[in-house]
Design an enzyme around this catalytic site. Structure first.
Site, PDB file in Angstrom:
ATOM      1  CG  HIS A  55      -0.362   0.158   2.470  1.00 35.96           C
ATOM      2  ND1 HIS A  55       0.534  -0.957   2.980  1.00 35.96           N
ATOM      3  CD2 HIS A  55      -0.369   1.092   3.294  1.00 35.96           C
ATOM      4  CE1 HIS A  55       0.831  -0.389   4.435  1.00 35.96           C
ATOM      5  NE2 HIS A  55       0.514   0.840   4.528  1.00 35.96           N
ATOM      6  CG  HIS A  57       0.259   4.514   4.756  1.00 33.29           C
ATOM      7  ND1 HIS A  57      -0.532   3.533   5.608  1.00 33.29           N
ATOM      8  CD2 HIS A  57      -0.636   5.387   4.223  1.00 33.29           C
ATOM      9  CE1 HIS A  57      -1.777   4.274   5.905  1.00 33.29           C
ATOM     10  NE2 HIS A  57      -1.957   5.218   4.728  1.00 33.29           N
ATOM     11  CG  ASP A  59       5.218   2.942   7.296  1.00 31.21           C
ATOM     12  OD1 ASP A  59       4.271   3.530   6.591  1.00 31.21           O
ATOM     13  OD2 ASP A  59       5.058   1.968   7.964  1.00 31.21           O
ATOM     14  CG  HIS A  60       4.276   0.262   4.021  1.00 36.73           C
ATOM     15  ND1 HIS A  60       4.050  -0.992   4.593  1.00 36.73           N
ATOM     16  CD2 HIS A  60       3.885   0.991   5.041  1.00 36.73           C
ATOM     17  CE1 HIS A  60       3.504  -1.125   5.744  1.00 36.73           C
ATOM     18  NE2 HIS A  60       3.451   0.196   6.335  1.00 36.73           N
ATOM     19  CG  HIS A 113      -3.885   0.352   6.819  1.00 39.07           C
ATOM     20  ND1 HIS A 113      -3.692   0.740   8.166  1.00 39.07           N
ATOM     21  CD2 HIS A 113      -2.627   0.504   6.175  1.00 39.07           C
ATOM     22  CE1 HIS A 113      -2.566   1.440   8.116  1.00 39.07           C
ATOM     23  NE2 HIS A 113      -1.775   1.382   7.071  1.00 39.07           N
ATOM     24  CG  ASP A 130       0.775  -1.435   7.748  1.00 38.12           C
ATOM     25  OD1 ASP A 130       1.710  -1.861   8.174  1.00 38.12           O
ATOM     26  OD2 ASP A 130       1.052   0.157   7.877  1.00 38.12           O
ATOM     27  CG  HIS A 168       3.930  -1.384  11.601  1.00 36.46           C
ATOM     28  ND1 HIS A 168       4.648  -0.500  11.674  1.00 36.46           N
ATOM     29  CD2 HIS A 168       3.378  -1.271  10.319  1.00 36.46           C
ATOM     30  CE1 HIS A 168       4.804   0.324  10.638  1.00 36.46           C
ATOM     31  NE2 HIS A 168       3.908   0.042   9.899  1.00 36.46           N
TER      32      HIS A 168
HETATM   33 FE    FE Z   1       3.000   0.912   8.051  1.00 32.77          FE
HETATM   34 ZN    ZN Z   2       0.108   1.721   6.570  1.00 32.60          ZN
END
Ligand code: FE
Ligand code: ZN
Length: 256
Positions: A55, A57, A59-60, A113, A130, A168
């Site tokens: 996805h 985001h 942090d990905h 999410h 996530d 995570h």
């Molecule tokens: Fe994340």
């Molecule tokens: Zn995420």
């Protein structure tokens, strides 16, 4: 044989490296940061052949640009999210064959999410980003409780021994909440004990199996009397269906 290796990033992210013992080529899942991944490849004999994204985001996806300028490799990801660098958009029902690695994944759409979130399922492993965490689930940033509930149902229909690789290390905090929802659940108590031992040694609590999740993840247990009872207590009224029970638990966790 397929092995999966974690690379830690940021505070609590895992970037997963998928390796087949027959090959030195590996796939990188959700590289939110390029630096630890590049470090990893400078000290190992392995080399990347693909990037898989779940996805949009930061942090990905944050490492895509730097990694693809260093390595000329395809980037797979959800077709309906705006992610720069994706070369091969994927949809529900697609099959992703990484022939250099000799691995094959089925693509599942798991909105909740984020709206376009996808998961990669193959070789009894599920790369879920996530959407689901060990004993927890992702926050509903874009989707509705109903969408997330249906996404989680799709996951629980997979075989019980499927290993789940989430992005995570949230397990202990999630278990703390799970225990509040189901104080009498002995499987949760046992998992707290087991995962605390792992974290003391700085080892990941991921992956877990779908079977374990069904026993210890309150978001997958909305049919259990104790979960229903707790969800109704939090909501302050009777809840008549699974989606509303799920929504109440999710809201409680947001404020926990
Ligand atoms: Fe994340
Ligand atoms: Zn995420």
């Amino acid at each position: 044989m397929i092995n999966v290796i974690p690379i830690s990033a940021f505070q609590d992210n895992y970037i997963w490296i998928i390796k087949n013992s027959e090959s030195d080529g590996v796939a990188i899942v959700d590289p939110g940061d390029a630096a630890p991944v590049i470090d990893y490849f400078t000290t190992s004999k392995l080399h990347p052949v693909a990037i898989l994204i779940t996805h949009h985001h930061r942090d990905h996806v944050g490492g895509i640009e730097q990694l693809t300028s260093k390595y000329t490799i395809p980037v797979y990801g959800p077709s309906s999210e705006n992610i720069s660098g994706i070369t091969h958009p994927l949809n529900e029902g697609d099959t992703l064959l990484l022939d250099k690695l000799n691995v094959k994944f089925d693509i599942l759409e798991v909105p909740g999410h984020t709206l376009g979130h996808i998961a990669y399922y193959g070789h009894k492993k599920l790369f879920i980003g996530d959407t689901l965490f060990m004993s927890g689930c992702g926050r509903l940033f874009e989707g509705t409780p109903k969408q997330m509930y249906q996404s989680l149902n799709k996951i629980t229909n997979l075989p019980e021994d499927t290993e789940i690789f989430c992005a995570h290390e949230y397990t202990l905090a999630n278990l703390c909440f799970a225990r509040a929802v189901e104080p009498d659940n002995k499987d949760i108590v046992a998992r707290v004990e087991h995962c605390s031992q792992l974290r003391k040694k700085n080892l990941p609590t991921v992956p877990g199996t779908i079977g374990e999740e069904k026993k210890t993840n309150p978001f997958l247990r909305v049919n259990e009397p104790e979960v229903i009872n707790s969800a109704e207590n939090y909501a302050g009224h009777t809840l008549s269906n699974n989606v509303d029970i799920f929504a109440s638990i999710r809201k409680w966790k947001d404020n926990f």
